[in-house]
Scaffold this active site. Structure first.
Site, PDB file in Angstrom:
ATOM      1  N   GLU A  91      38.283  37.022  54.016  1.00 39.02           N
ATOM      2  CA  GLU A  91      37.735  37.663  52.818  1.00 39.02           C
ATOM      3  C   GLU A  91      38.250  37.021  51.529  1.00 39.02           C
ATOM      4  O   GLU A  91      39.355  36.480  51.487  1.00 39.02           O
ATOM      5  CB  GLU A  91      38.084  39.162  52.833  1.00 39.02           C
ATOM      6  CG  GLU A  91      37.350  39.893  53.951  1.00 39.02           C
ATOM      7  CD  GLU A  91      37.751  41.355  54.122  1.00 39.02           C
ATOM      8  OE1 GLU A  91      36.875  42.151  54.472  1.00 39.02           O
ATOM      9  OE2 GLU A  91      38.928  41.697  53.920  1.00 39.02           O
ATOM     10  N   CYS A 104      40.909  35.974  44.138  1.00 39.85           N
ATOM     11  CA  CYS A 104      42.011  36.173  45.072  1.00 39.85           C
ATOM     12  C   CYS A 104      41.597  35.537  46.397  1.00 39.85           C
ATOM     13  O   CYS A 104      40.633  35.982  47.019  1.00 39.85           O
ATOM     14  CB  CYS A 104      42.241  37.682  45.211  1.00 39.85           C
ATOM     15  SG  CYS A 104      43.522  38.108  46.393  1.00 39.85           S
ATOM     16  N   CYS A 111      47.095  37.399  59.666  1.00 45.22           N
ATOM     17  CA  CYS A 111      48.433  37.064  59.190  1.00 45.22           C
ATOM     18  C   CYS A 111      49.426  37.385  60.293  1.00 45.22           C
ATOM     19  O   CYS A 111      49.255  38.362  61.019  1.00 45.22           O
ATOM     20  CB  CYS A 111      48.771  37.880  57.947  1.00 45.22           C
ATOM     21  SG  CYS A 111      50.354  37.425  57.185  1.00 45.22           S
ATOM     22  N   CYS A 115      53.889  42.772  58.104  1.00 44.69           N
ATOM     23  CA  CYS A 115      54.432  43.761  57.173  1.00 44.69           C
ATOM     24  C   CYS A 115      53.757  45.090  57.521  1.00 44.69           C
ATOM     25  O   CYS A 115      52.539  45.151  57.686  1.00 44.69           O
ATOM     26  CB  CYS A 115      54.142  43.370  55.728  1.00 44.69           C
ATOM     27  SG  CYS A 115      54.873  41.783  55.296  1.00 44.69           S
ATOM     28  N   CYS A 118      50.645  46.674  55.449  1.00 45.28           N
ATOM     29  CA  CYS A 118      49.543  45.789  55.032  1.00 45.28           C
ATOM     30  C   CYS A 118      48.495  45.700  56.137  1.00 45.28           C
ATOM     31  O   CYS A 118      48.820  45.437  57.300  1.00 45.28           O
ATOM     32  CB  CYS A 118      50.103  44.401  54.716  1.00 45.28           C
ATOM     33  SG  CYS A 118      48.828  43.185  54.335  1.00 45.28           S
ATOM     34  N   GLY A 159      46.655  36.472  54.700  1.00 40.74           N
ATOM     35  CA  GLY A 159      47.510  35.391  55.184  1.00 40.74           C
ATOM     36  C   GLY A 159      48.740  35.148  54.351  1.00 40.74           C
ATOM     37  O   GLY A 159      48.875  35.662  53.241  1.00 40.74           O
ATOM     38  N   GLU A 160      49.637  34.357  54.899  1.00 37.41           N
ATOM     39  CA  GLU A 160      50.864  33.973  54.203  1.00 37.41           C
ATOM     40  C   GLU A 160      50.697  32.499  53.806  1.00 37.41           C
ATOM     41  O   GLU A 160      50.751  31.613  54.670  1.00 37.41           O
ATOM     42  CB  GLU A 160      52.072  34.184  55.129  1.00 37.41           C
ATOM     43  CG  GLU A 160      53.367  33.557  54.649  1.00 37.41           C
ATOM     44  CD  GLU A 160      53.742  33.907  53.212  1.00 37.41           C
ATOM     45  OE1 GLU A 160      53.690  35.073  52.815  1.00 37.41           O
ATOM     46  OE2 GLU A 160      54.091  32.967  52.468  1.00 37.41           O
ATOM     47  N   SER A 212      56.723  38.855  47.222  1.00 37.94           N
ATOM     48  CA  SER A 212      56.461  40.251  47.594  1.00 37.94           C
ATOM     49  C   SER A 212      57.767  40.850  48.082  1.00 37.94           C
ATOM     50  O   SER A 212      58.156  40.661  49.225  1.00 37.94           O
ATOM     51  CB  SER A 212      55.407  40.299  48.704  1.00 37.94           C
ATOM     52  OG  SER A 212      54.196  39.781  48.198  1.00 37.94           O
ATOM     53  N   LEU A 213      58.444  41.562  47.209  1.00 35.59           N
ATOM     54  CA  LEU A 213      59.809  42.004  47.489  1.00 35.59           C
ATOM     55  C   LEU A 213      59.827  43.377  48.188  1.00 35.59           C
ATOM     56  O   LEU A 213      60.346  43.509  49.281  1.00 35.59           O
ATOM     57  CB  LEU A 213      60.584  42.047  46.165  1.00 35.59           C
ATOM     58  CG  LEU A 213      62.080  41.906  46.243  1.00 35.59           C
ATOM     59  CD1 LEU A 213      62.488  40.606  46.900  1.00 35.59           C
ATOM     60  CD2 LEU A 213      62.680  41.985  44.837  1.00 35.59           C
ATOM     61  N   HIS A 214      59.335  44.389  47.512  1.00 32.28           N
ATOM     62  CA  HIS A 214      59.180  45.757  48.051  1.00 32.28           C
ATOM     63  C   HIS A 214      60.470  46.506  48.373  1.00 32.28           C
ATOM     64  O   HIS A 214      60.445  47.724  48.525  1.00 32.28           O
ATOM     65  CB  HIS A 214      58.298  45.781  49.300  1.00 32.28           C
ATOM     66  CG  HIS A 214      57.007  45.042  49.152  1.00 32.28           C
ATOM     67  ND1 HIS A 214      56.132  45.279  48.113  1.00 32.28           N
ATOM     68  CD2 HIS A 214      56.454  44.049  49.888  1.00 32.28           C
ATOM     69  CE1 HIS A 214      55.090  44.482  48.239  1.00 32.28           C
ATOM     70  NE2 HIS A 214      55.260  43.723  49.287  1.00 32.28           N
ATOM     71  N   ASN A 288      48.277  50.994  48.479  1.00 35.80           N
ATOM     72  CA  ASN A 288      46.887  51.289  48.852  1.00 35.80           C
ATOM     73  C   ASN A 288      46.843  51.734  50.299  1.00 35.80           C
ATOM     74  O   ASN A 288      47.609  51.246  51.125  1.00 35.80           O
ATOM     75  CB  ASN A 288      46.024  50.042  48.652  1.00 35.80           C
ATOM     76  CG  ASN A 288      45.893  49.704  47.187  1.00 35.80           C
ATOM     77  OD1 ASN A 288      45.537  50.554  46.377  1.00 35.80           O
ATOM     78  ND2 ASN A 288      46.239  48.474  46.819  1.00 35.80           N
ATOM     79  N   CYS A 331      44.922  45.179  47.085  1.00 39.07           N
ATOM     80  CA  CYS A 331      46.091  44.557  47.699  1.00 39.07           C
ATOM     81  C   CYS A 331      46.392  45.194  49.046  1.00 39.07           C
ATOM     82  O   CYS A 331      46.508  46.410  49.157  1.00 39.07           O
ATOM     83  CB  CYS A 331      47.324  44.754  46.833  1.00 39.07           C
ATOM     84  SG  CYS A 331      47.167  44.052  45.208  1.00 39.07           S
TER      85      CYS A 331
HETATM   86  N1  SAH Z   1      51.413  37.070  52.331  1.00 38.67           N
HETATM   87  C1  SAH Z   1      51.510  36.901  50.913  1.00 38.67           C
HETATM   88  C2  SAH Z   1      50.174  36.939  50.232  1.00 38.67           C
HETATM   89  C3  SAH Z   1      49.461  38.275  50.291  1.00 38.67           C
HETATM   90  S1  SAH Z   1      49.497  38.949  48.693  1.00 38.67           S
HETATM   91  C4  SAH Z   1      52.461  37.934  50.349  1.00 38.67           C
HETATM   92  O1  SAH Z   1      52.833  38.845  51.066  1.00 38.67           O
HETATM   93  O2  SAH Z   1      52.862  37.800  49.219  1.00 38.67           O
HETATM   94  C5  SAH Z   1      49.110  40.602  48.982  1.00 38.67           C
HETATM   95  C6  SAH Z   1      50.024  41.490  48.196  1.00 38.67           C
HETATM   96  O3  SAH Z   1      49.666  42.856  48.440  1.00 38.67           O
HETATM   97  C7  SAH Z   1      51.461  41.333  48.642  1.00 38.67           C
HETATM   98  O4  SAH Z   1      52.313  41.504  47.560  1.00 38.67           O
HETATM   99  C8  SAH Z   1      51.592  42.483  49.600  1.00 38.67           C
HETATM  100  O5  SAH Z   1      52.918  42.854  49.827  1.00 38.67           O
HETATM  101  C9  SAH Z   1      50.809  43.551  48.893  1.00 38.67           C
HETATM  102  N2  SAH Z   1      50.396  44.628  49.779  1.00 38.67           N
HETATM  103  C10 SAH Z   1      50.268  44.586  51.121  1.00 38.67           C
HETATM  104  N3  SAH Z   1      49.863  45.778  51.592  1.00 38.67           N
HETATM  105  C11 SAH Z   1      49.720  46.580  50.524  1.00 38.67           C
HETATM  106  C12 SAH Z   1      49.289  47.926  50.352  1.00 38.67           C
HETATM  107  N4  SAH Z   1      48.932  48.672  51.407  1.00 38.67           N
HETATM  108  N5  SAH Z   1      49.253  48.419  49.115  1.00 38.67           N
HETATM  109  C13 SAH Z   1      49.600  47.659  48.057  1.00 38.67           C
HETATM  110  N6  SAH Z   1      49.987  46.384  48.146  1.00 38.67           N
HETATM  111  C14 SAH Z   1      50.052  45.855  49.368  1.00 38.67           C
END
Ligand code: SAH
Length: 359
Positions: A91, A104, A111, A115, A118, A159-160, A212-214, A288, A331
């Site tokens: 997508e 995007c 992937c 995570c 996601c 994907g990463e 993407s820290l979280h 999300n 996201c």
């Molecule tokens: N794999 C890479 C590129 C994907 S970017 C990465 O992780 O950075 C997608 C972004 O959306 C990342 O920051 C990811 O952590 C975030 N993301 C994933 N699931 C999400 C969700 N359910 N709600 C909000 N953000 C999310």
């Protein structure tokens, strides 16, 4: 010709020259410009003789075939589902703003990072995209954005990117050099693949890096982002610091706010200890919904409180405007249709428990 079976954007200039061996030399540049600078299909390249157009239209097929288009916010957000010749799907999301647009792009079908929160991670890995499949997403989006200018490319789709480094990087080179969108307006987002960050540090083109820290402590991050066990926070932060020292480019941290998991004010304090020394910008994304993760996003008031607390702690923080939630284009929601269904049918992964504080 070996590359002819792949999509038009998978050919190198040399491949194209071989395909056009019976033509005047300048045709190579003409076709290359048609594909990249103008985003045309060969049939639309009116500066080519008619029979050559028809021949190239067959020899240079699209690599991505539109399987579905969904629109949200009155067409301001558009999601495309592409089918590829081997049946894999991926997508792309185009976001329009008042006078410009951002695309995007995806770098893998699925992937492998898993995570927990996601949708792409929940669906698993299918395959890497080719350079052509990555570039074509940008070429198509640029045309679709007209008359607005496509100003930014974010590698934040499925994907990463760092796990498909060579193809991603060749795509960035072509986006910069051939499509003409400066690398300064390209952002690569990674979940923290440290060897990739190190390679990016030594590339000639200046792109922006988003991590993407979280979570700002290893136990919590291990539970959300399995890759953290391989590259824990001290190692990741050191790679970020080197990137900044060498590149002087903007570094941002993405933080999906998950209710009761990483949205306390003490989480903001922990995050500030990592972000402030690096001058990193924090992008807050209210979580999300995804089928496999039954935890809510933080409430709008909680998101504002978290942001304001970061600002009080002298960290630059903004809340990412959520686009396309209703069409699963936001996201973390990209799953290319079928995969997520398979996950919902099975047992749901449990939300992580917050590790108890050491003291
Ligand atoms: N794999 C890479 C590129 C994907 S970017 C990465 O992780 O950075 C997608 C972004 O959306 C990342 O920051 C990811 O952590 C975030 N993301 C994933 N699931 C999400 C969700 N359910 N709600 C909000 N953000 C999310």
């Amino acid at each position: 010709m070996k590359a002819a079976a792949a999509g038009a954007y998978d050919l190198t200039r040399e491949d194209l020259a071989a395909l056009l061996a019976d033509q005047p030399r300048y045709r190579v540049e003409q076709v290359w410009r048609g594909l990249y600078a103008k985003g045309l299909r060969p049939a639309e390249m009116t500066d080519l003789p008619h029979d050559l157009r028809s021949r190239l239209d067959v020899a240079l097929p699209p690599g991505l075939n539109l399987a579905a288009e969904s629109k949200s916010e009155g067409g301001k957000t558009v999601k495309w589902l592409w089918g590829m010749p081997d049946g894999a799907q991926v997508e792309t999301v185009l976001m329009r703003y008042p006078d410009r647009a951002t695309v995007c792009v995806s770098t893998q079908a699925g992937c492998a990072m898993r995570c927990t929160f996601c949708a792409t991670g929940q669906a698993g890995f299918t395959r890497h995209l080719t350079t052509g499949e990555i570039v074509e997403q940008v070429a198509v989006a640029r045309r679709a954005a007209e008359p607005d200018r496509l100003s930014n490319v974010v590698f934040m789709g499925m994907g990463e990117p760092m796990a498909n480094y060579d193809r991603m990087w060749e795509a960035i080179v072509r986006i910069h050099r051939d499509i003409g969108l400066s690398a300064r307006h390209v952002t690569v987002s990674t979940v923290g693949v440290v060897p990739g960050i190190r390679r990016l540090t030594h590339e000639a083109l200046p792109v922006n890096l988003a991590v993407s820290l979280h979570a700002a402590n290893d136990p919590l991050r291990n539970s959300l982002v399995p890759l953290n066990k391989r590259y824990p926070l001290p190692v990741l932060m050191e790679a970020c610091r080197q990137y900044q020292d060498v590149k002087g480019r903007r570094l941002s941290f993405e933080w999906a706010l998950i209710s009761g998991v990483n949205d306390r004010l003490s989480d903001a304090e922990e995050l500030s200890e990592l972000a402030r020394p690096l001058g990193a910008h924090v992008n807050l994304i209210p979580l999300n919904p995804t089928p496999g993760f039954r935890v809510r996003g933080t409430s709008p008031a909680g998101v504002r409180a978290f942001r304001d607390h970061l600002r009080r702690l002298r960290v630059n923080a903004t809340v990412r405007q959520n686009r396309g939630t209703d069409i699963d284009a936001a996201c973390g929601q990209l799953a290319a249709g079928a995969g997520v269904g398979a996950v919902t049918a099975g047992p749901r992964p449990q939300p992580p428990k917050r590790p108890t504080a050491p003291d």
